[in-house]
Design an enzyme around this catalytic site. Sequence first.
Site, PDB file in Angstrom:
ATOM      1  N   ASP A 185      -3.622   8.175   8.011  1.00 42.93           N
ATOM      2  CA  ASP A 185      -4.511   7.284   8.760  1.00 42.93           C
ATOM      3  C   ASP A 185      -3.656   6.570   9.801  1.00 42.93           C
ATOM      4  O   ASP A 185      -2.540   6.999  10.079  1.00 42.93           O
ATOM      5  CB  ASP A 185      -5.264   6.314   7.817  1.00 42.93           C
ATOM      6  CG  ASP A 185      -4.335   5.463   6.958  1.00 42.93           C
ATOM      7  OD1 ASP A 185      -3.170   5.256   7.352  1.00 42.93           O
ATOM      8  OD2 ASP A 185      -4.772   4.986   5.898  1.00 42.93           O
ATOM      9  N   SER A 245       0.800  -1.229   0.000  1.00 45.41           N
ATOM     10  CA  SER A 245       0.000   0.000   0.000  1.00 45.41           C
ATOM     11  C   SER A 245       0.833   1.280   0.000  1.00 45.41           C
ATOM     12  O   SER A 245       0.344   2.330  -0.403  1.00 45.41           O
ATOM     13  CB  SER A 245      -0.953   0.023   1.201  1.00 45.41           C
ATOM     14  OG  SER A 245      -0.234  -0.049   2.412  1.00 45.41           O
ATOM     15  N   HIS A 267      -0.608   4.791   7.358  1.00 43.87           N
ATOM     16  CA  HIS A 267       0.111   5.383   6.232  1.00 43.87           C
ATOM     17  C   HIS A 267       0.461   6.853   6.480  1.00 43.87           C
ATOM     18  O   HIS A 267      -0.387   7.609   6.941  1.00 43.87           O
ATOM     19  CB  HIS A 267      -0.736   5.296   4.959  1.00 43.87           C
ATOM     20  CG  HIS A 267      -1.161   3.906   4.623  1.00 43.87           C
ATOM     21  ND1 HIS A 267      -2.403   3.414   4.985  1.00 43.87           N
ATOM     22  CD2 HIS A 267      -0.513   2.900   3.985  1.00 43.87           C
ATOM     23  CE1 HIS A 267      -2.498   2.157   4.569  1.00 43.87           C
ATOM     24  NE2 HIS A 267      -1.374   1.823   3.971  1.00 43.87           N
TER      25      HIS A 267
END
Length: 338
Positions: A313, A21, A316
């Site tokens: 978040d 991610s 990340h």
Amino acid sequence: MAYSFNQTKPLVPAVIVFGDSIVDPGNNNDLKTPIICNFPPYGQNFYGHKATGRFSNGKIPTDFIASGLGVKDLLPPYVGYPLTPQDILTGVSFASGATGFDPLTPVIVNVIPMMDQLKLFAEYKEKLKAIAGEQKAAKILSEALYVICVGTDDVANTYFTTPFRVIDYDIPSYVNLLVSHAGTFIKQLHAMGARKIGYVGLPPIGCVPSQRTVGGGLERNCEPKRNYAAQLYNYKIQGEIDNILKETGRKDTKITYIDIYNILLDIIQRPGFYGFEEATKGCCGTGLIEVTKLCNSKTAKTCSDVTKYVFWDSFHPTEKAYKAIVNNIFDNYLSVLI
């Protein structure tokens, strides 16, 4: 020193990316997986305030790398995106949020395994040949920068969160499992034509907001076992890279380990030095646990000034933090590869 997109000539013809991610610009969007973020407030600071599937409020590291090298402003996903011939010529990302080198990791959440990313790369190579011709395609592939960034989910999610691996592996043996799979991946990528490979190490996983929440006690301190796993992995993967370089024996091959552990830890420990105020919580929701579907505009408000936050978040970093990390990468590593 940070490169800018104003290069008169690109420093490499293409940037090609594999991983999770941190470097996924939207490959997960059409998958039947909970690991998606193509909805607000993700992308609130991206062009047009659009949620593209990038796991941040704006750009991600590979966007900054591609633009810094003068290749293009944004690095697109390969899956589910209307790629133009120019997109193919200048590189794409095959990365899939929440994947890992442990074969079990992508299975748990139904994302793209690392070996399947190589299969997509093989498909991409055929498209490149069809557009550029065999000779030019070979030149692009040999001169492109390849970036591999993966492993955080193996440690944070598969090992420490699920019961599947911790029963059979202690931390050192699990790290050995990951390094073994990583070595196989690098060798296969090299066999497919990659000659300039930047291998990104693991960050201080125990200091990520969600890991502080689940493992850091009442005070939400950095969790030491997760950081130990990351440090041990980073040490061992460097040895693996050295061995692969000796095995290849090719003077045109460059495989460079890129440390992000120390720069991110420094940002977390000295946020004010980098222009941040909050380094222990994310901007989305409470900042303690919200990520992917829990970070949504209906149930989670965002902070009033995202530029003060290291993390977007609970997992990340923000665009601003990513920019600082990539500036460090340019200063210390990319000149060796390019």
